[in-house]
Enzyme design. Structure first.
Site, PDB file in Angstrom:
ATOM      1  N   ALA A  16       0.832  -1.212   0.000  1.00 51.77           N
ATOM      2  CA  ALA A  16       0.000   0.000   0.000  1.00 51.77           C
ATOM      3  C   ALA A  16       0.867   1.264   0.000  1.00 51.77           C
ATOM      4  O   ALA A  16       0.478   2.299  -0.542  1.00 51.77           O
ATOM      5  CB  ALA A  16      -0.940  -0.010   1.199  1.00 51.77           C
ATOM      6  N   SER A  36      -6.657   1.634   8.834  1.00 53.22           N
ATOM      7  CA  SER A  36      -5.816   0.604   9.450  1.00 53.22           C
ATOM      8  C   SER A  36      -6.543   0.163  10.709  1.00 53.22           C
ATOM      9  O   SER A  36      -7.359   0.911  11.257  1.00 53.22           O
ATOM     10  CB  SER A  36      -4.460   1.208   9.811  1.00 53.22           C
ATOM     11  OG  SER A  36      -3.763   0.369  10.704  1.00 53.22           O
ATOM     12  N   ARG A  37      -6.182  -1.029  11.212  1.00 47.86           N
ATOM     13  CA  ARG A  37      -6.750  -1.449  12.491  1.00 47.86           C
ATOM     14  C   ARG A  37      -6.093  -0.682  13.642  1.00 47.86           C
ATOM     15  O   ARG A  37      -6.516  -0.794  14.775  1.00 47.86           O
ATOM     16  CB  ARG A  37      -6.553  -2.959  12.661  1.00 47.86           C
ATOM     17  CG  ARG A  37      -7.270  -3.767  11.589  1.00 47.86           C
ATOM     18  CD  ARG A  37      -6.806  -5.207  11.612  1.00 47.86           C
ATOM     19  NE  ARG A  37      -5.386  -5.309  11.354  1.00 47.86           N
ATOM     20  CZ  ARG A  37      -4.685  -6.424  11.457  1.00 47.86           C
ATOM     21  NH1 ARG A  37      -5.289  -7.533  11.793  1.00 47.86           N
ATOM     22  NH2 ARG A  37      -3.390  -6.433  11.205  1.00 47.86           N
ATOM     23  N   TYR A  58     -11.888  -0.782   9.137  1.00 46.36           N
ATOM     24  CA  TYR A  58     -12.108  -0.827   7.689  1.00 46.36           C
ATOM     25  C   TYR A  58     -13.540  -0.446   7.312  1.00 46.36           C
ATOM     26  O   TYR A  58     -13.794   0.141   6.264  1.00 46.36           O
ATOM     27  CB  TYR A  58     -11.788  -2.226   7.150  1.00 46.36           C
ATOM     28  CG  TYR A  58     -10.341  -2.672   7.350  1.00 46.36           C
ATOM     29  CD1 TYR A  58      -9.325  -1.757   7.602  1.00 46.36           C
ATOM     30  CD2 TYR A  58      -9.998  -4.019   7.262  1.00 46.36           C
ATOM     31  CE1 TYR A  58      -8.004  -2.171   7.776  1.00 46.36           C
ATOM     32  CE2 TYR A  58      -8.682  -4.442   7.425  1.00 46.36           C
ATOM     33  CZ  TYR A  58      -7.702  -3.513   7.682  1.00 46.36           C
ATOM     34  OH  TYR A  58      -6.406  -3.930   7.843  1.00 46.36           O
ATOM     35  N   HIS A  79      -9.002 -10.827   1.142  1.00 51.22           N
ATOM     36  CA  HIS A  79      -9.463 -10.075  -0.033  1.00 51.22           C
ATOM     37  C   HIS A  79     -10.966 -10.198  -0.232  1.00 51.22           C
ATOM     38  O   HIS A  79     -11.645  -9.233  -0.560  1.00 51.22           O
ATOM     39  CB  HIS A  79      -8.716 -10.543  -1.293  1.00 51.22           C
ATOM     40  CG  HIS A  79      -7.272 -10.138  -1.295  1.00 51.22           C
ATOM     41  ND1 HIS A  79      -6.392 -10.529  -2.267  1.00 51.22           N
ATOM     42  CD2 HIS A  79      -6.557  -9.369  -0.427  1.00 51.22           C
ATOM     43  CE1 HIS A  79      -5.194 -10.022  -2.012  1.00 51.22           C
ATOM     44  NE2 HIS A  79      -5.270  -9.322  -0.891  1.00 51.22           N
ATOM     45  N   LYS A  97      -3.914  -8.831  -5.880  1.00 54.16           N
ATOM     46  CA  LYS A  97      -3.880 -10.215  -6.317  1.00 54.16           C
ATOM     47  C   LYS A  97      -3.498 -11.132  -5.154  1.00 54.16           C
ATOM     48  O   LYS A  97      -2.765 -10.668  -4.286  1.00 54.16           O
ATOM     49  CB  LYS A  97      -2.915 -10.436  -7.491  1.00 54.16           C
ATOM     50  CG  LYS A  97      -1.590  -9.687  -7.475  1.00 54.16           C
ATOM     51  CD  LYS A  97      -0.575  -9.884  -6.408  1.00 54.16           C
ATOM     52  CE  LYS A  97       0.143 -11.071  -6.079  1.00 54.16           C
ATOM     53  NZ  LYS A  97       1.185 -10.951  -5.057  1.00 54.16           N
ATOM     54  N   ASP A 178       1.329 -16.087  -3.953  1.00 48.86           N
ATOM     55  CA  ASP A 178       1.952 -14.774  -3.872  1.00 48.86           C
ATOM     56  C   ASP A 178       2.678 -14.388  -5.149  1.00 48.86           C
ATOM     57  O   ASP A 178       2.494 -13.279  -5.656  1.00 48.86           O
ATOM     58  CB  ASP A 178       2.931 -14.713  -2.689  1.00 48.86           C
ATOM     59  CG  ASP A 178       3.219 -13.261  -2.335  1.00 48.86           C
ATOM     60  OD1 ASP A 178       2.263 -12.557  -1.968  1.00 48.86           O
ATOM     61  OD2 ASP A 178       4.375 -12.810  -2.469  1.00 48.86           O
TER      62      ASP A 178
HETATM   63  N1  LIG Z   1       1.088  -5.903  -6.700  1.00 55.50           N
HETATM   64  C1  LIG Z   1       2.227  -6.161  -6.089  1.00 55.50           C
HETATM   65  O1  LIG Z   1       3.311  -5.894  -6.577  1.00 55.50           O
HETATM   66  C2  LIG Z   1       2.208  -6.766  -4.743  1.00 55.50           C
HETATM   67  C3  LIG Z   1       3.377  -6.845  -4.013  1.00 55.50           C
HETATM   68  C4  LIG Z   1       3.302  -7.324  -2.720  1.00 55.50           C
HETATM   69  C5  LIG Z   1       2.079  -7.750  -2.241  1.00 55.50           C
HETATM   70  N2  LIG Z   1       0.962  -7.686  -2.998  1.00 55.50           N
HETATM   71  C6  LIG Z   1      -0.329  -8.149  -2.488  1.00 55.50           C
HETATM   72  O2  LIG Z   1      -0.789  -7.215  -1.550  1.00 55.50           O
HETATM   73  C7  LIG Z   1      -1.374  -7.872  -0.430  1.00 55.50           C
HETATM   74  C8  LIG Z   1      -0.734  -7.330   0.811  1.00 55.50           C
HETATM   75  O3  LIG Z   1       0.649  -7.608   0.802  1.00 55.50           O
HETATM   76  P1  LIG Z   1       1.666  -6.804   1.767  1.00 55.50           P
HETATM   77  O4  LIG Z   1       3.018  -7.396   1.538  1.00 55.50           O
HETATM   78  O5  LIG Z   1       1.473  -5.368   1.629  1.00 55.50           O
HETATM   79  O6  LIG Z   1       1.119  -7.323   3.177  1.00 55.50           O
HETATM   80  P2  LIG Z   1       1.381  -6.810   4.649  1.00 55.50           P
HETATM   81  O7  LIG Z   1       2.215  -5.589   4.639  1.00 55.50           O
HETATM   82  O8  LIG Z   1       1.851  -7.980   5.446  1.00 55.50           O
HETATM   83  O9  LIG Z   1      -0.115  -6.535   5.152  1.00 55.50           O
HETATM   84  C9  LIG Z   1      -0.911  -5.517   4.612  1.00 55.50           C
HETATM   85  C10 LIG Z   1      -1.849  -5.004   5.676  1.00 55.50           C
HETATM   86  O10 LIG Z   1      -2.950  -5.875   5.838  1.00 55.50           O
HETATM   87  C11 LIG Z   1      -3.593  -5.549   7.067  1.00 55.50           C
HETATM   88  N3  LIG Z   1      -4.143  -6.727   7.706  1.00 55.50           N
HETATM   89  C12 LIG Z   1      -5.444  -6.942   7.920  1.00 55.50           C
HETATM   90  N4  LIG Z   1      -5.649  -8.102   8.542  1.00 55.50           N
HETATM   91  C13 LIG Z   1      -4.448  -8.631   8.762  1.00 55.50           C
HETATM   92  C14 LIG Z   1      -4.015  -9.818   9.414  1.00 55.50           C
HETATM   93  N5  LIG Z   1      -4.865 -10.682   9.996  1.00 55.50           N
HETATM   94  N6  LIG Z   1      -2.690 -10.054   9.445  1.00 55.50           N
HETATM   95  C15 LIG Z   1      -1.820  -9.200   8.886  1.00 55.50           C
HETATM   96  N7  LIG Z   1      -2.184  -8.060   8.260  1.00 55.50           N
HETATM   97  C16 LIG Z   1      -3.490  -7.772   8.212  1.00 55.50           C
HETATM   98  C17 LIG Z   1      -2.543  -4.818   7.908  1.00 55.50           C
HETATM   99  O11 LIG Z   1      -2.963  -3.483   8.027  1.00 55.50           O
HETATM  100  P3  LIG Z   1      -3.443  -2.814   9.402  1.00 55.50           P
HETATM  101  O12 LIG Z   1      -2.957  -3.669  10.519  1.00 55.50           O
HETATM  102  O13 LIG Z   1      -2.770  -1.487   9.339  1.00 55.50           O
HETATM  103  O14 LIG Z   1      -4.910  -2.730   9.333  1.00 55.50           O
HETATM  104  C18 LIG Z   1      -1.286  -4.887   7.061  1.00 55.50           C
HETATM  105  O15 LIG Z   1      -0.473  -3.749   7.172  1.00 55.50           O
HETATM  106  C19 LIG Z   1      -1.174  -9.370  -0.657  1.00 55.50           C
HETATM  107  O16 LIG Z   1      -2.371  -9.964  -1.028  1.00 55.50           O
HETATM  108  C20 LIG Z   1      -0.166  -9.474  -1.799  1.00 55.50           C
HETATM  109  O17 LIG Z   1      -0.464 -10.500  -2.720  1.00 55.50           O
HETATM  110  C21 LIG Z   1       1.012  -7.193  -4.228  1.00 55.50           C
END
Ligand SMILES: NC(=O)c1ccc[n+]([C@@H]2O[C@H](COP(=O)([O-])OP(=O)(O)OC[C@H]3O[C@@H](n4cnc5c(N)ncnc54)[C@H](OP(=O)(O)O)[C@@H]3O)[C@@H](O)[C@H]2O)c1
Length: 322
Positions: A16, A36-37, A58, A79, A97, A178
């Protein structure tokens, strides 16, 4: 919609941040709200990326009547829940994704969006990267003849952490969901849905795949040899071979800036540079669709997300991952 598209972000984590940085560069979109939570985290994200407001849950963001579209950036396993929350509150969604964990989830999300006439798209940014667009143009011009093989890998070697979303089964862990999704998507984009998939995998102690090899076959005899792995740094390149030559998407192929095309033993390198994290292209696609009142992208239609979900499912059945 006359003014800029107003975005909300749910799940301000790793991806994000990059997305929000690119959104600051957008001509047609602006960050309105983040949720965010954790209220402090939401506030600091809002300050850094110039969001007008922030929420510590959310649901409040999903109910904000000023938000046009929500970027769902939580781990895979959420998702479905978070996209449905937004759709049910009348918001369009760009969902990271993979769009859902199963074809049923994806189908349900699509049905909900269609019922409510809301925009929905999977965050497969690869589709909108200039190098991908160029490859699709070259293939449409039959530049390398009939496609006979697609080879793509995506590998890196993160430290094992059973609680991290990459290895935690409850968060949808594993290489396939992933990063394996990118080689699979490339095969879908270039050659369509395969007729069969054979896959093998290694599983971690947490019960997710640490690596996954996938062999796709098509009735027209095209094949794809794909790999995803969390065990080693691999070249992360893609080579599409045709009867008259090949096209290589240089590393990392899913957001490449350089392609090489070789035909009749003549090699040409094409540089397709960009100065953002690569998410700006999908952001502008969504902005454009919303401004034109569309409910899905022609370039990344919902039936592709459903087909991709079925492909992931075929692989999972092969490797015994449920
Ligand atoms: N397009 C791309 O290039 C790309 C690259 C990496 C990842 N992604 C995708 O993006 C998504 C998120 O990946 P990320 O690496 O950004 O993940 P991350 O940093 O581990 O988590 C994203 C956010 O999800 C929230 N969240 C809500 N429920 C959660 C739970 N039970 N456990 C952990 N986090 C939770 C948290 O936000 P709060 O605690 O602040 O609410 C956390 O900061 C994945 O589905 C991945 O496939 C896409």
């Amino acid at each position: 919609m006359n003014n800029k598209v107003k975005w909300g972000i749910i799940g301000p984590g790793h991806i994000a941040r990059k997305f929000a940085a690119d959104l600051l560069l957008s001509e047609n979109g602006t960050l309105h709200a983040v949720a965010s939570r954790d209220a402090d985290k939401a506030k600091s994200f809002a300050d850094q990326y110039k969001a007008s407001t922030f929420y510590s849950d959310y649901e409040s963001l999903a109910m904000d009547s000023d938000v046009d579209v929500v970027y769902v950036a939580t781990p895979h396993a959420f998702h479905f829940e978070h996209t449905m929350l937004c759709l049910k509150n009348g918001k369009s969604v760009l969902c990271e994704k993979p769009m859902g964990m199963t074809p049923l989830e994806v189908q349900t999300m699509i049905a909900e969006a269609q019922k409510r006439k809301l925009f929905l798209m999977e965050g497969l940014w690869t589709r909108f990267i200039p190098a991908t667009e160029k490859v699709l143009d070259l293939l449409a011009d039959n530049a390398i003849g009939t496609i006979i093989n697609i080879k793509a890998d995506f590998g890196f070697n993160p430290p094992f952490d059973r609680n991290h979303r990459l290895f935690n089964k409850a968060l949808g862990g594993g290489s396939l969901m992933d990063i394996g999704i990118y080689p699979l998507y490339l095969a879908l984009l270039v050659s369509g849905k395969p007729d069969s998939i054979k896959a093998t995998a290694k599983l971690t102690v947490t019960g997710v795949d640490s690596s996954c090899r996938m062999d796709l076959t098509y009735k027209n005899e095209c094949r794809a040899n794909l790999l995803s792995t969390l065990e080693e740094e691999t070249p992360t390149e893609a080579i599409i071979t045709g009867t008259n030559g090949y096209i290589k998407l240089h590393t990392r192929f899913h957001h490449s800036k350089i392609i090489t095309i070789e035909m009749n033993r003549q090699k040409k390198e094409i540089v397709l540079d960009y100065n953002n994290f690569g998410y700006l292209f999908e952001i502008e696609e969504v902005n454009g669709c919303l401004m034109e009142g569309k409910t899905e992208s022609v370039k990344l239609p919902l039936h592709d997300s459903l087909a991709l979900s079925h492909m992931l499912d075929m692989v999972r059945k092969n490797i015994g991952l449920y």
